[in-house]
Design a protein around this motif. Sequence first.
Motif, PDB file in Angstrom:
ATOM      1  N   GLN A  40       0.849  -1.184   0.000  1.00 18.93           N
ATOM      2  CA  GLN A  40       0.000   0.000   0.000  1.00 18.93           C
ATOM      3  C   GLN A  40       0.891   1.242   0.000  1.00 18.93           C
ATOM      4  O   GLN A  40       1.475   1.603   1.030  1.00 18.93           O
ATOM      5  CB  GLN A  40      -0.927  -0.011   1.219  1.00 18.93           C
ATOM      6  N   ILE A  41       1.031   1.856  -1.165  1.00 20.18           N
ATOM      7  CA  ILE A  41       1.913   3.007  -1.319  1.00 20.18           C
ATOM      8  C   ILE A  41       1.068   4.223  -1.687  1.00 20.18           C
ATOM      9  O   ILE A  41       0.239   4.147  -2.604  1.00 20.18           O
ATOM     10  CB  ILE A  41       2.960   2.752  -2.421  1.00 20.18           C
ATOM     11  N   PRO A  42       1.248   5.351  -1.004  1.00 16.60           N
ATOM     12  CA  PRO A  42       0.477   6.555  -1.357  1.00 16.60           C
ATOM     13  C   PRO A  42       0.761   6.962  -2.795  1.00 16.60           C
ATOM     14  O   PRO A  42       1.879   6.773  -3.305  1.00 16.60           O
ATOM     15  CB  PRO A  42       0.998   7.606  -0.374  1.00 16.60           C
ATOM     16  N   PRO A  43      -0.225   7.513  -3.491  1.00 17.13           N
ATOM     17  CA  PRO A  43       0.002   7.944  -4.878  1.00 17.13           C
ATOM     18  C   PRO A  43       1.052   9.039  -4.970  1.00 17.13           C
ATOM     19  O   PRO A  43       1.192   9.868  -4.063  1.00 17.13           O
ATOM     20  CB  PRO A  43      -1.375   8.440  -5.323  1.00 17.13           C
ATOM     21  N   ILE A  63      -8.242   5.569 -15.094  1.00 14.85           N
ATOM     22  CA  ILE A  63      -8.009   5.250 -13.678  1.00 14.85           C
ATOM     23  C   ILE A  63      -7.003   4.107 -13.570  1.00 14.85           C
ATOM     24  O   ILE A  63      -6.033   4.162 -12.799  1.00 14.85           O
ATOM     25  CB  ILE A  63      -9.329   4.887 -12.976  1.00 14.85           C
ATOM     26  N   ASN A  64      -7.222   3.043 -14.361  1.00 17.24           N
ATOM     27  CA  ASN A  64      -6.336   1.874 -14.326  1.00 17.24           C
ATOM     28  C   ASN A  64      -4.932   2.223 -14.813  1.00 17.24           C
ATOM     29  O   ASN A  64      -3.940   1.735 -14.274  1.00 17.24           O
ATOM     30  CB  ASN A  64      -6.915   0.753 -15.183  1.00 17.24           C
ATOM     31  N   GLY A  65      -4.855   3.067 -15.845  1.00 17.11           N
ATOM     32  CA  GLY A  65      -3.555   3.498 -16.331  1.00 17.11           C
ATOM     33  C   GLY A  65      -2.809   4.309 -15.288  1.00 17.11           C
ATOM     34  O   GLY A  65      -1.587   4.189 -15.132  1.00 17.11           O
ATOM     35  N   GLY A  66      -3.545   5.133 -14.562  1.00 16.56           N
ATOM     36  CA  GLY A  66      -2.928   5.897 -13.478  1.00 16.56           C
ATOM     37  C   GLY A  66      -2.349   4.987 -12.410  1.00 16.56           C
ATOM     38  O   GLY A  66      -1.272   5.270 -11.856  1.00 16.56           O
ATOM     39  N   ARG A  67      -3.020   3.891 -12.114  1.00 14.24           N
ATOM     40  CA  ARG A  67      -2.516   2.952 -11.096  1.00 14.24           C
ATOM     41  C   ARG A  67      -1.191   2.340 -11.521  1.00 14.24           C
ATOM     42  O   ARG A  67      -0.322   2.090 -10.679  1.00 14.24           O
ATOM     43  CB  ARG A  67      -3.563   1.867 -10.848  1.00 14.24           C
ATOM     44  N   ILE A  68      -1.025   2.084 -12.808  1.00 15.05           N
ATOM     45  CA  ILE A  68       0.255   1.561 -13.290  1.00 15.05           C
ATOM     46  C   ILE A  68       1.375   2.535 -12.941  1.00 15.05           C
ATOM     47  O   ILE A  68       2.467   2.143 -12.522  1.00 15.05           O
ATOM     48  CB  ILE A  68       0.209   1.323 -14.818  1.00 15.05           C
ATOM     49  N   GLU A  72      -3.004   8.852  -8.729  1.00 14.89           N
ATOM     50  CA  GLU A  72      -4.433   8.836  -8.425  1.00 14.89           C
ATOM     51  C   GLU A  72      -5.157   9.647  -9.500  1.00 14.89           C
ATOM     52  O   GLU A  72      -4.876  10.822  -9.699  1.00 14.89           O
ATOM     53  CB  GLU A  72      -4.707   9.458  -7.060  1.00 14.89           C
ATOM     54  N   VAL A  73      -6.083   9.011 -10.194  1.00 17.83           N
ATOM     55  CA  VAL A  73      -6.897   9.713 -11.178  1.00 17.83           C
ATOM     56  C   VAL A  73      -8.256   9.974 -10.553  1.00 17.83           C
ATOM     57  O   VAL A  73      -9.017   9.051 -10.257  1.00 17.83           O
ATOM     58  CB  VAL A  73      -7.039   8.905 -12.482  1.00 17.83           C
ATOM     59  N   SER A  74      -8.548  11.244 -10.322  1.00 19.45           N
ATOM     60  CA  SER A  74      -9.793  11.654  -9.673  1.00 19.45           C
ATOM     61  C   SER A  74     -10.857  11.904 -10.736  1.00 19.45           C
ATOM     62  O   SER A  74     -10.632  12.637 -11.705  1.00 19.45           O
ATOM     63  CB  SER A  74      -9.558  12.918  -8.856  1.00 19.45           C
ATOM     64  N   ASP A 439      12.172   1.285  -5.346  1.00 22.24           N
ATOM     65  CA  ASP A 439      12.382   0.069  -4.554  1.00 22.24           C
ATOM     66  C   ASP A 439      11.456  -1.040  -5.031  1.00 22.24           C
ATOM     67  O   ASP A 439      10.655  -0.852  -5.951  1.00 22.24           O
ATOM     68  CB  ASP A 439      12.170   0.342  -3.063  1.00 22.24           C
ATOM     69  N   LYS A 440      11.560  -2.185  -4.386  1.00 24.50           N
ATOM     70  CA  LYS A 440      10.793  -3.364  -4.786  1.00 24.50           C
ATOM     71  C   LYS A 440       9.294  -3.137  -4.616  1.00 24.50           C
ATOM     72  O   LYS A 440       8.501  -3.581  -5.458  1.00 24.50           O
ATOM     73  CB  LYS A 440      11.234  -4.582  -3.966  1.00 24.50           C
ATOM     74  N   ASP A 441       8.884  -2.471  -3.531  1.00 25.65           N
ATOM     75  CA  ASP A 441       7.454  -2.258  -3.303  1.00 25.65           C
ATOM     76  C   ASP A 441       6.822  -1.485  -4.466  1.00 25.65           C
ATOM     77  O   ASP A 441       5.724  -1.811  -4.916  1.00 25.65           O
ATOM     78  CB  ASP A 441       7.230  -1.497  -1.994  1.00 25.65           C
ATOM     79  N   GLU A 442       7.514  -0.454  -4.950  1.00 24.95           N
ATOM     80  CA  GLU A 442       6.993   0.309  -6.080  1.00 24.95           C
ATOM     81  C   GLU A 442       6.911  -0.577  -7.328  1.00 24.95           C
ATOM     82  O   GLU A 442       5.944  -0.496  -8.095  1.00 24.95           O
ATOM     83  CB  GLU A 442       7.877   1.519  -6.359  1.00 24.95           C
ATOM     84  N   ALA A 443       7.916  -1.407  -7.541  1.00 21.77           N
ATOM     85  CA  ALA A 443       7.919  -2.299  -8.704  1.00 21.77           C
ATOM     86  C   ALA A 443       6.782  -3.303  -8.625  1.00 21.77           C
ATOM     87  O   ALA A 443       6.127  -3.602  -9.631  1.00 21.77           O
ATOM     88  CB  ALA A 443       9.262  -3.018  -8.803  1.00 21.77           C
ATOM     89  N   VAL A 444       6.521  -3.810  -7.430  1.00 24.17           N
ATOM     90  CA  VAL A 444       5.426  -4.772  -7.245  1.00 24.17           C
ATOM     91  C   VAL A 444       4.082  -4.104  -7.512  1.00 24.17           C
ATOM     92  O   VAL A 444       3.208  -4.665  -8.183  1.00 24.17           O
ATOM     93  CB  VAL A 444       5.476  -5.372  -5.821  1.00 24.17           C
ATOM     94  N   GLN A 445       3.912  -2.903  -6.973  1.00 24.48           N
ATOM     95  CA  GLN A 445       2.658  -2.175  -7.207  1.00 24.48           C
ATOM     96  C   GLN A 445       2.443  -1.932  -8.703  1.00 24.48           C
ATOM     97  O   GLN A 445       1.334  -2.118  -9.219  1.00 24.48           O
ATOM     98  CB  GLN A 445       2.689  -0.846  -6.457  1.00 24.48           C
ATOM     99  N   THR A 446       3.485  -1.537  -9.405  1.00 19.47           N
ATOM    100  CA  THR A 446       3.393  -1.321 -10.848  1.00 19.47           C
ATOM    101  C   THR A 446       3.053  -2.619 -11.567  1.00 19.47           C
ATOM    102  O   THR A 446       2.208  -2.637 -12.471  1.00 19.47           O
ATOM    103  CB  THR A 446       4.723  -0.758 -11.380  1.00 19.47           C
TER     104      THR A 446
END
Length: 563
Positions: A40-43, A63-68, A72-74, A439-446
């Motif tokens: 769980q990483i803040p946008p 929205i989904n593209g923003g998550r990649i 955050e796409v509002s 870091d790894k967490d960002e790579a996993v989220q992507t």
Amino acid sequence: MLKNKNLASLTLILLITAFALGVWHLHTPAPAGSPLPLPQIPPKAKITLLPLDGRPPCRQFVINGGRIAGLEVSVPPGELQDYYSLPGNTQGMKDWLMNDLSDSSAALISIDQLLHGGLLAAREKNASHAEVDSLTAYLRNLHEKYPAVPLYAFSILPRLTPQDSIDGYQERKDLIAYSRLAGRKAAGLAVDENELRRLEEAIPPQSLSAYLAHFKENEYLNQKLIDLTREGILTKLVLGQDDGEAYSIPNIEKSALLGYIAASGLDSSRVFLTHGADEIALTLLAGIENQRTGFAPKVCLDCNTPETLQKIMPYMAVDMETTAREKIALLGGEETNNPEEADFILFMSAIDNKEDTLKSRAKSTARLNKYQLAGKQLAIVDLSQHFTGSECLFPQLLEEDFPVSSLAAYSGWNTASNSIGTASSQASLYLAALSACEDKDEAVQTAYAQSAFLQGRIMEDYYYLKQDIDEVNNSLKKAGYTNTADLDLEHNYRWATAMLQKSLNGHLSAYQNTRAARTPYQVAWQKGELTLALHHLKIDASFPWPRTFEVNLLAYPELHQIP
């Protein structure tokens, strides 16, 4: 004796089932590795989107593209959004947008939504000069309140097809023929002048006047938007041509706007004309992410046949090569002829059974395998001349166990511009995000967000739009529906959705247990690398509008890390 026969039958059934399961396991890799928890990483930033309409490609894809990208796409609340033929609440949208920009890094603004309440409403309405002037005043106020927030606006030119309010069969047919002839004449081509006059006289004056006025009013609107861009109120303006043809009255308006842009001293970095509509917001988002990360993707074009580059697909005014170059330029990329230096290969397949191009699939897969073994990222555009699965490249990829979960993008929606724009934008967002991972967490989220977008595109663009939609439509017609583009979902929503989900889940069960889906793949970022595999996939699908043309499909992959 009967009991023994039943027991023998049951034993035979179990043996057959066990054999079938054994064969299935021979062809399907066993799950490996360990479940990868989603961090769980803040946008990193917030982007405000006023979508073209409420359909998934215009809203949910962004929205989904923003998550990649970790953005955050509002988006505006659903109660303000248009719903099929019901326009959105334009004043509510203006109020929402004025408030939402307070903590945004940029805004993507659909002029059609802001002025008319969505794309379908814009196709039917003419805006008066007073309404256009009121809109430009609003945009000035928006910029004055948030001078540091870039405003990216996009506006869609009216299409060739007459407004629905012109509903006579013959007059619609005559208007389309008239528009094509008028477009050819304006381009300096020879036309049958007698036929042009005959059509002009045959079309009811009020219908011809309403049709032509639509383009004149839209031209006035876009001139005012170009003025705002020249003044710096709008950071960038994109004008899209929806469902175009090579020669028509929409092209006359487009030519006039090109002249106006040139006279304003603006280049394509400020005002950009492109073919398409639904994919524009996602492409603009990819461009914003490229600016944020300093990533400028080098893209190499490849096709199933050399002729594909010059192929003009249905509902398009230009060929595949022109469309691809537009989308690459719009997202801030650069075309290269050298696959080795490319950040990704944009591979476009456009198969037509009547042209005997099916045999190109084997050669295409062989080339894709070579790219994949060389470590190249691949974005596949899988188009069908007749919108059928038999003309798609995807079944060949499955048959030859190509690792589809490793793709940077897959798209095969209804038009070439939608598909090329979506695939190139997804691949660019993915690679830009990986280039900026700390870091790894960002790579996993992507990786999670990328897999969810990719698997969703595969399930909708291939399985639903090329197969399941026909089954659903046929069932609806047997039940008495003669128009699947105007469903009574208020009374039959559960039945229609259950039918949709049953059909899709059958394909999902088969697909997610193929070697092609489960083959492990690498995710590399600037400081490391992961080996991942798709372990399980769930989907949620429903009809966003009362028609079967598109579905709201969300994919939920379970990824495992391979040691």
